[in-house]
Motif scaffolding. Structure first.
Motif, PDB file in Angstrom:
ATOM      1  N   ILE A 134     -23.076  17.541 -21.403  1.00 28.14           N
ATOM      2  CA  ILE A 134     -22.166  18.523 -21.973  1.00 28.14           C
ATOM      3  C   ILE A 134     -21.222  19.038 -20.881  1.00 28.14           C
ATOM      4  CG2 ILE A 134     -23.717  19.343 -23.776  1.00 28.14           C
ATOM      5  CD1 ILE A 134     -24.468  21.734 -22.002  1.00 28.14           C
ATOM      6  N   ASN A 135     -19.994  19.422 -21.310  1.00 30.16           N
ATOM      7  CA  ASN A 135     -19.147  20.192 -20.416  1.00 30.16           C
ATOM      8  C   ASN A 135     -19.709  21.623 -20.364  1.00 30.16           C
ATOM      9  OD1 ASN A 135     -16.939  21.242 -18.914  1.00 30.16           O
ATOM     10  ND2 ASN A 135     -15.577  19.721 -19.806  1.00 30.16           N
ATOM     11  N   THR A 136     -18.979  22.548 -19.802  1.00 23.56           N
ATOM     12  CA  THR A 136     -19.509  23.895 -19.560  1.00 23.56           C
ATOM     13  C   THR A 136     -19.518  24.758 -20.825  1.00 23.56           C
ATOM     14  OG1 THR A 136     -17.271  24.493 -18.894  1.00 23.56           O
ATOM     15  CG2 THR A 136     -18.829  23.949 -17.140  1.00 23.56           C
ATOM     16  N   LEU A 137     -20.379  25.766 -20.777  1.00 26.85           N
ATOM     17  CA  LEU A 137     -20.473  26.744 -21.880  1.00 26.85           C
ATOM     18  C   LEU A 137     -19.539  27.911 -21.582  1.00 26.85           C
ATOM     19  CD1 LEU A 137     -24.304  26.560 -21.936  1.00 26.85           C
ATOM     20  CD2 LEU A 137     -22.982  26.378 -24.023  1.00 26.85           C
ATOM     21  N   VAL A 154     -12.827  10.489 -21.081  1.00 27.07           N
ATOM     22  CA  VAL A 154     -11.737  11.232 -21.718  1.00 27.07           C
ATOM     23  C   VAL A 154     -12.257  12.633 -22.020  1.00 27.07           C
ATOM     24  CG1 VAL A 154     -10.149  11.282 -23.672  1.00 27.07           C
ATOM     25  CG2 VAL A 154     -10.832   9.088 -22.695  1.00 27.07           C
ATOM     26  N   ASN A 155     -11.677  13.598 -21.299  1.00 22.34           N
ATOM     27  CA  ASN A 155     -12.198  14.969 -21.355  1.00 22.34           C
ATOM     28  C   ASN A 155     -11.504  15.750 -22.468  1.00 22.34           C
ATOM     29  OD1 ASN A 155     -13.129  17.512 -20.871  1.00 22.34           O
ATOM     30  ND2 ASN A 155     -12.288  17.691 -18.793  1.00 22.34           N
ATOM     31  N   VAL A 156     -12.215  15.908 -23.590  1.00 21.27           N
ATOM     32  CA  VAL A 156     -11.668  16.736 -24.683  1.00 21.27           C
ATOM     33  C   VAL A 156     -12.436  18.052 -24.731  1.00 21.27           C
ATOM     34  CG1 VAL A 156     -10.780  14.817 -26.075  1.00 21.27           C
ATOM     35  CG2 VAL A 156     -13.140  15.575 -26.404  1.00 21.27           C
ATOM     36  N   SER A 157     -12.829  18.561 -23.555  1.00 22.53           N
ATOM     37  CA  SER A 157     -13.770  19.685 -23.544  1.00 22.53           C
ATOM     38  C   SER A 157     -13.515  20.725 -22.469  1.00 22.53           C
ATOM     39  CB  SER A 157     -15.185  19.126 -23.392  1.00 22.53           C
ATOM     40  OG  SER A 157     -15.239  18.182 -22.338  1.00 22.53           O
ATOM     41  N   CYS A 158     -12.343  20.688 -21.798  1.00 26.10           N
ATOM     42  CA  CYS A 158     -12.093  21.718 -20.777  1.00 26.10           C
ATOM     43  C   CYS A 158     -11.877  23.065 -21.481  1.00 26.10           C
ATOM     44  CB  CYS A 158     -10.875  21.368 -19.934  1.00 26.10           C
ATOM     45  SG  CYS A 158     -10.467  22.712 -18.795  1.00 26.10           S
ATOM     46  N   PRO A 159     -12.705  24.090 -21.162  1.00 34.02           N
ATOM     47  CA  PRO A 159     -12.560  25.369 -21.868  1.00 34.02           C
ATOM     48  C   PRO A 159     -11.527  26.289 -21.237  1.00 34.02           C
ATOM     49  CG  PRO A 159     -14.451  25.473 -20.406  1.00 34.02           C
ATOM     50  CD  PRO A 159     -13.852  24.093 -20.226  1.00 34.02           C
ATOM     51  N   ASN A 160     -10.845  25.839 -20.171  1.00 29.78           N
ATOM     52  CA  ASN A 160     -10.048  26.760 -19.355  1.00 29.78           C
ATOM     53  C   ASN A 160      -8.545  26.666 -19.554  1.00 29.78           C
ATOM     54  OD1 ASN A 160     -12.446  27.621 -18.222  1.00 29.78           O
ATOM     55  ND2 ASN A 160     -12.388  26.024 -16.651  1.00 29.78           N
ATOM     56  N   VAL A 161      -8.099  25.901 -20.548  1.00 28.31           N
ATOM     57  CA  VAL A 161      -6.658  25.779 -20.790  1.00 28.31           C
ATOM     58  C   VAL A 161      -6.387  26.024 -22.274  1.00 28.31           C
ATOM     59  CG1 VAL A 161      -6.206  24.190 -18.877  1.00 28.31           C
ATOM     60  CG2 VAL A 161      -6.871  23.261 -21.093  1.00 28.31           C
ATOM     61  N   ILE A 212     -19.528  30.514 -13.095  1.00 25.51           N
ATOM     62  CA  ILE A 212     -18.463  30.320 -14.081  1.00 25.51           C
ATOM     63  C   ILE A 212     -17.214  29.859 -13.324  1.00 25.51           C
ATOM     64  CG2 ILE A 212     -16.948  31.474 -15.744  1.00 25.51           C
ATOM     65  CD1 ILE A 212     -19.253  33.392 -16.339  1.00 25.51           C
ATOM     66  N   ASN A 213     -16.538  28.820 -13.856  1.00 23.13           N
ATOM     67  CA  ASN A 213     -15.261  28.433 -13.247  1.00 23.13           C
ATOM     68  C   ASN A 213     -14.170  28.482 -14.304  1.00 23.13           C
ATOM     69  OD1 ASN A 213     -13.723  25.684 -13.823  1.00 23.13           O
ATOM     70  ND2 ASN A 213     -15.895  25.313 -14.263  1.00 23.13           N
ATOM     71  N   SER A 214     -12.969  28.824 -13.824  1.00 19.87           N
ATOM     72  CA  SER A 214     -11.791  28.701 -14.679  1.00 19.87           C
ATOM     73  C   SER A 214     -10.680  28.086 -13.826  1.00 19.87           C
ATOM     74  CB  SER A 214     -11.368  30.064 -15.223  1.00 19.87           C
ATOM     75  OG  SER A 214     -10.227  29.890 -16.029  1.00 19.87           O
ATOM     76  N   VAL A 215     -10.920  26.864 -13.391  1.00 15.84           N
ATOM     77  CA  VAL A 215      -9.984  26.191 -12.480  1.00 15.84           C
ATOM     78  C   VAL A 215      -8.676  25.863 -13.199  1.00 15.84           C
ATOM     79  CG1 VAL A 215      -9.635  24.120 -11.074  1.00 15.84           C
ATOM     80  CG2 VAL A 215     -11.825  25.323 -10.996  1.00 15.84           C
ATOM     81  N   GLY A 216      -8.786  25.434 -14.442  1.00 19.69           N
ATOM     82  CA  GLY A 216      -7.558  25.158 -15.211  1.00 19.69           C
ATOM     83  C   GLY A 216      -6.936  23.811 -14.885  1.00 19.69           C
ATOM     84  N   LEU A 217      -7.791  22.830 -14.625  1.00 17.95           N
ATOM     85  CA  LEU A 217      -7.330  21.446 -14.430  1.00 17.95           C
ATOM     86  C   LEU A 217      -6.320  21.304 -13.288  1.00 17.95           C
ATOM     87  CD1 LEU A 217      -7.037  20.332 -18.174  1.00 17.95           C
ATOM     88  CD2 LEU A 217      -8.838  19.741 -16.545  1.00 17.95           C
ATOM     89  N   GLN A 218      -6.583  21.976 -12.198  1.00 16.21           N
ATOM     90  CA  GLN A 218      -5.734  21.777 -11.011  1.00 16.21           C
ATOM     91  C   GLN A 218      -5.838  20.310 -10.579  1.00 16.21           C
ATOM     92  OE1 GLN A 218      -6.803  24.226  -7.690  1.00 16.21           O
ATOM     93  NE2 GLN A 218      -5.275  23.325  -6.351  1.00 16.21           N
ATOM     94  N   ASN A 219      -4.711  19.645 -10.452  1.00 11.61           N
ATOM     95  CA  ASN A 219      -4.725  18.252  -9.983  1.00 11.61           C
ATOM     96  C   ASN A 219      -3.291  17.832  -9.673  1.00 11.61           C
ATOM     97  OD1 ASN A 219      -3.830  15.932 -12.189  1.00 11.61           O
ATOM     98  ND2 ASN A 219      -4.338  17.869 -13.182  1.00 11.61           N
ATOM     99  N   PHE A 234     -13.940  11.276 -10.950  1.00  7.52           N
ATOM    100  CA  PHE A 234     -13.002  12.070 -10.138  1.00  7.52           C
ATOM    101  C   PHE A 234     -12.381  13.217 -10.921  1.00  7.52           C
ATOM    102  CE2 PHE A 234     -10.048   8.229 -10.754  1.00  7.52           C
ATOM    103  CZ  PHE A 234      -9.120   8.859 -11.588  1.00  7.52           C
ATOM    104  N   LYS A 235     -11.722  14.114 -10.185  1.00  4.05           N
ATOM    105  CA  LYS A 235     -11.192  15.369 -10.743  1.00  4.05           C
ATOM    106  C   LYS A 235     -10.313  15.114 -11.969  1.00  4.05           C
ATOM    107  CE  LYS A 235      -9.858  19.608 -11.263  1.00  4.05           C
ATOM    108  NZ  LYS A 235     -10.676  20.319 -12.256  1.00  4.05           N
ATOM    109  N   GLY A 236     -10.510  15.914 -12.993  1.00  7.45           N
ATOM    110  CA  GLY A 236      -9.767  15.779 -14.242  1.00  7.45           C
ATOM    111  C   GLY A 236      -8.269  15.666 -13.995  1.00  7.45           C
TER     112      GLY A 236
HETATM  113  C1  SIN Z   1     -11.225  22.995 -15.043  1.00 11.21           C
HETATM  114  O1  SIN Z   1     -10.466  22.358 -14.294  1.00 11.21           O
HETATM  115  O2  SIN Z   1     -10.885  24.077 -15.544  1.00 11.21           O
HETATM  116  C2  SIN Z   1     -12.596  22.471 -15.356  1.00 11.21           C
HETATM  117  C3  SIN Z   1     -12.523  21.194 -16.084  1.00 11.21           C
HETATM  118  C4  SIN Z   1     -13.414  21.141 -17.272  1.00 11.21           C
HETATM  119  O3  SIN Z   1     -14.250  22.028 -17.498  1.00 11.21           O
HETATM  120  O4  SIN Z   1     -13.307  20.185 -18.048  1.00 11.21           O
END
Ligand code: SIN
Length: 303
Positions: free
Chosen positions: A192-195, A127-134, A68-75, A44-46
């Motif tokens: 892998i998470n995103t590049l 455990v997500n240690v890889s979000c590139p957007n924050v 390309i996404n830059s959602v920024g962990l919206q939750n 489910f969503k981060g």
């Molecule tokens: C995001 O919410 O920015 C994406 C999450 C992620 O890449 O880990």
């Protein structure tokens, strides 16, 4: 009759197909389209400690063979996920789910994992240690073996559920980071998470995405993901969940030959909401055509 079952840290899945975090909400959105109980599981969503609006718009840029996404962990934050989203999810999904946890400090990862530990519907924590957007969080914990191991060690103390650390490809040596997580007590590795990527609008001459850069995903990154899954699977003895540009049953099999025990499907869900259903339906026929009787037997077959 082929056998599509796989086992992840004692959790037997009917098949290895798992929608990736951030591309499948909390499941109930997709349950309106098909019976999502055909899935192996879904991530489910981060989720973070506090509710997050996410990054400014625009957050999405289309690319050939990807996005390309830059959602920024919206939750909505861990408490609302537990009190509102998981009860809704449980009405439509009756298998163990994967909880994807993100954070901006080690304490935040620990607090979220301690809370999710009490949820019976959660079979595994990613455990997500890889979000590139924050900034000052997410990927910054996953770019060195020391910080990734620190997060792993600390969350290990507060949960008995299997912990899979989700790694970033935006590093020089992903193998050393995966090995450090294994040593620190991880039960598995997700990759892998995103590049990290960027697009520029030719008319405005400005970045398309408000945050300038974002995470590139989609079928264009599949060969990179296969390479990294292969390298990590060779170096660790815990299971690997492979992801990155998977969009067909043949991709699932290739990921498993590289060493993945299960396979997540991300961007493909955003192009075709039936992508995971289609892959699951396609899988037995593709296995038969390749002479594969059991998926469990092909894991790491390319090594
Ligand atoms: C995001 O919410 O920015 C994406 C999450 C992620 O890449 O880990």
């Amino acid at each position: 009759m082929v056998d599509t079952r796989v086992t992840l840290s004692g959790l037997t899945l009917d098949n290895p197909v798992i929608p990736a975090s951030g591309t499948f909400g909390y499941g109930y959105e997709f349950a309106e389209l098909y019976d999502i109980n055909i899935l192996g599981s879904f991530s489910f969503k981060g989720t973070t400690r506090e509710p997050r609006y996410g990054n400014p718009l625009p957050r999405i840029a289309e690319c050939p063979a990807g996005m390309i996404n830059s959602v920024g962990l919206q939750n909505p934050g861990i408490d609302a996920v537990i009190s509102q989203e998981l009860p809704r999810m449980r009405e439509v999904f009756h298998k163990p789910v994967i909880a994807n946890i993100s954070g901006f400090s080690v304490e935040e990862y620990v607090e979220c994992c301690a809370k999710i530990e009490k949820e019976d519907c959660v079979g595994l924590i990613e455990v997500n240690v890889s979000c590139p957007n924050v900034h000052n969080g997410g990927m910054s914990f996953g770019v060195s073996p020391e910080s990734a191991a620190l997060v792993t060690r600390e969350v290990r103390r507060v949960t008995k559920k299997p912990i899979y650390i989700k790694l970033s490809p935006n590093v020089t040596d992903i193998v050393s980071i995966a090995a450090a997580c294994e040593q620190a007590g991880a039960d598995g590795i997700s990759l892998i998470n995103t590049l990290l990527g960027m697009r520029i609008d030719l008319r405005t001459r400005r970045p398309v995405i408000a945050n300038k850069m974002g995470g590139f995903s989609g079928s264009a990154i599949f060969p990179v993901a296969v390479r990294m899954v292969y390298q990590v699977a060779e170096a660790v003895s815990v299971p690997v969940i492979g992801m990155g540009g998977v969009s067909s049953a043949r991709d699932v099999i290739e990921m498993m030959l590289a060493g993945a025990t299960a396979v997540q499907v991300g961007a493909a869900n955003l192009v075709n909401p039936y992508a995971c259903r289609d892959i699951i339906n396609e899988l037995p026929g593709v296995m038969e055509s390749l002479g594969i009787h059991s998926l469990q037997e092909i894991i790491g077959g390319a090594h």
